[in-house]
Design a protein around this motif. Sequence first.
Motif, short mmCIF file in Angstrom:
data_model
loop_
_atom_site.label_atom_id
_atom_site.label_comp_id
_atom_site.label_asym_id
_atom_site.label_seq_id
_atom_site.Cartn_x
_atom_site.Cartn_y
_atom_site.Cartn_z
N LEU A 169 0.82 -1.21 0.00
CA LEU A 169 0.00 0.00 0.00
C LEU A 169 0.86 1.27 0.00
O LEU A 169 0.53 2.27 0.62
CB LEU A 169 -0.97 0.02 1.19
N GLY A 170 2.00 1.19 -0.69
CA GLY A 170 2.87 2.34 -0.81
C GLY A 170 3.65 2.69 0.44
O GLY A 170 4.23 3.77 0.55
N ARG A 171 3.69 1.77 1.38
CA ARG A 171 4.36 2.04 2.65
C ARG A 171 5.27 0.87 3.03
O ARG A 171 4.94 -0.28 2.75
CB ARG A 171 3.30 2.25 3.72
N GLU A 172 6.37 1.17 3.71
CA GLU A 172 7.25 0.12 4.19
C GLU A 172 6.45 -0.83 5.09
O GLU A 172 5.68 -0.39 5.94
CB GLU A 172 8.41 0.73 4.98
N ALA A 173 6.66 -2.12 4.89
CA ALA A 173 5.92 -3.14 5.64
C ALA A 173 6.84 -3.82 6.65
O ALA A 173 7.69 -4.62 6.27
CB ALA A 173 5.32 -4.17 4.69
#
Length: 139
Positions: free
Chosen positions: A55-59
Motif C-alpha cells: 500500500l505504498g508504505r514500508e511493511a
Amino acid sequence: MDATDEEIRSLLDAETIAVVGCSGTPGKAAHDVPAYLQEQGYDVIPINPNRDVVLGREAPDSLGDVADDVDLIDVFRPSEEVSSIVDDAVKRRQRHDDVEGLWLQRGIRDDAAADRARDAGLVVVQDRCLMVAHREFRG
C-alpha cells in the motif's frame, strides 16, 4: 463478550491501524480492506514479512517491528495464529501504552486469546469486517 456498539465507535476513532497479515495482492480482503481504510484517512501500517512495501508504505515484518504509535491492531491471519498476535499486542501495550483495540476480521476467532487481550485492557472485536463496520457506523 462481544464489543458494544459504543466500543466499536471508539475503535473507529483510531488514527493508526497496524494490519497484521496485510496483503500486497489487490482483490484479497487482506489488501482491499486496509486500502479502503487508508482511503478513509487512517494511517495504515501494513505488517507483512514477505514484502518490503505494501500500500505504498514500508511493511514491517511483525508488530514488534513497528516504531510508530498504534491505536488499533487489525488481524488478517488464521485463528490459530491469534494467540501469539495477542501476546505481541499485550507486550506492546505494556511497553508503549498505545494499543486500544484488537480487531479480528471475518472468520477469525480465538475466545481464549480474546479474553487475555480484554484482561490486558484491550477492546476486542472478533469475526467482523472492519470495513463493513466503518461503513455501518461512519457511512
